[in-house]
Design an enzyme around this catalytic site. Sequence first.
Site, mmCIF file in Angstrom:
data_model
loop_
_atom_site.group_PDB
_atom_site.id
_atom_site.type_symbol
_atom_site.label_atom_id
_atom_site.label_comp_id
_atom_site.label_asym_id
_atom_site.label_seq_id
_atom_site.Cartn_x
_atom_site.Cartn_y
_atom_site.Cartn_z
ATOM 1 N N ARG A 140 0.852 -1.188 0.000
ATOM 2 C CA ARG A 140 0.000 0.000 0.000
ATOM 3 C C ARG A 140 0.887 1.236 0.000
ATOM 4 O O ARG A 140 1.931 1.261 0.675
ATOM 5 C CB ARG A 140 -0.900 0.028 1.242
ATOM 6 C CG ARG A 140 -2.028 -0.990 1.252
ATOM 7 C CD ARG A 140 -3.104 -0.690 0.223
ATOM 8 N NE ARG A 140 -4.230 -1.610 0.318
ATOM 9 C CZ ARG A 140 -4.466 -2.631 -0.518
ATOM 10 N NH1 ARG A 140 -3.656 -2.865 -1.524
ATOM 11 N NH2 ARG A 140 -5.520 -3.409 -0.355
ATOM 12 N N HIS B 23 -1.330 -0.170 -9.825
ATOM 13 C CA HIS B 23 -1.986 -1.073 -8.861
ATOM 14 C C HIS B 23 -2.563 -2.321 -9.557
ATOM 15 O O HIS B 23 -3.754 -2.594 -9.495
ATOM 16 C CB HIS B 23 -3.100 -0.334 -8.084
ATOM 17 C CG HIS B 23 -3.454 -1.036 -6.786
ATOM 18 N ND1 HIS B 23 -3.723 -0.379 -5.615
ATOM 19 C CD2 HIS B 23 -3.580 -2.350 -6.482
ATOM 20 C CE1 HIS B 23 -3.999 -1.250 -4.655
ATOM 21 N NE2 HIS B 23 -3.916 -2.452 -5.166
HETATM 22 C C1 GLV Z 1 -5.373 -5.430 -3.775
HETATM 23 O O1 GLV Z 1 -4.732 -4.452 -3.566
HETATM 24 C C2 GLV Z 1 -5.907 -6.285 -2.744
HETATM 25 O O2 GLV Z 1 -5.889 -5.893 -1.579
HETATM 26 O O3 GLV Z 1 -6.373 -7.403 -3.054
#
Ligand code: GLV
Length: 314
Positions: free
Chosen positions: A229, A277
């Site tokens: 994150r 992401h």
């Molecule tokens: C993606 O970031 C997840 O948490 O699956």
Amino acid sequence: MAIAYDSRLGIGAAPNEWEQEILNQFSGQKVQIWPDISNPEDVEYLILWNTIHDPWVDYPNLKAMLSLSAGVEQLLRDPNIPTDVPLIRMIDISLSVGMAEYVMGAVMRIHLGHHFYSEQKAKHEWGFGQLDLKLAKDRTIGIMGAGELGQASGEMLASAGFRIQYWSRSRKEFDYATSYAGDGELKTFLASTDILVVLVPLTADTTDMINVDFLKMLPKGASVINVARGRIIKDEDLLACLDDGHIEQVILDVFRKEPLPAEHAFWVHPRVFMTPHISSITRAETAVPTIRSHIKAFENGHVPKGLVDRTRGY
Ligand code: GLV
């Protein structure tokens, strides 16, 4: 037994075939799909993503909430989410394999010095020829986080010959890796890490954890990969360490704010490689059967793997 699927997507989730897969896999059951939740009192299992669910429907007879995301930090911050109903985070084979493959690719990019060659190419320079590259056996990959994703990544990297070490809250046993645990061993872990892979969950303890003091504990020339994150890293500290040469290269898949704002320095920094992401995505073909087995476990009086501990934060 009725199920509801809250289709409001979280970070990293592709717009998709989820509804269809859920309807197929739960054919014969009553499935309500957001926003058409006509009988919330029937719903015993709620499938949802890691996002803030506002407005929230109250489900008075909920037995469990099943996250399609591996990270659940947004759900834990959502004031609507009931705290007395078990929440299960996604642990899924394709999520783990996908992450391991991404991390392998990212490590290889750094390991082979491809960032230098990209910089040269951008300048139309043939450049400085062969770099003093190490073999995998002489490179130590330090993985922060020894959960499912960290272990899948470490195993794949170990099979390619890299030296692997983990840092986690509590010590674990590995035949292919060294385990460091807790604050007391962080310094030793960092001092012997060439490429740092961040795979810890975002919690109160890990928010802003990677700051300048932390980065300076890595040896000069180390590189950083963040697939966890964005808020674990202080961006300005990372940029300062890149610019003073302490950190050599950075690969980021996650950001404090997503999408990354247009004016952010990461967009143009030559030593920052980024992806939006996507390092690992939950795939309906394996995740929906996982959810089914979770529901079966609850129905048989068991608690499935991935139960979130709200005090720990993941
Ligand atoms: C993606 O970031 C997840 O948490 O699956």
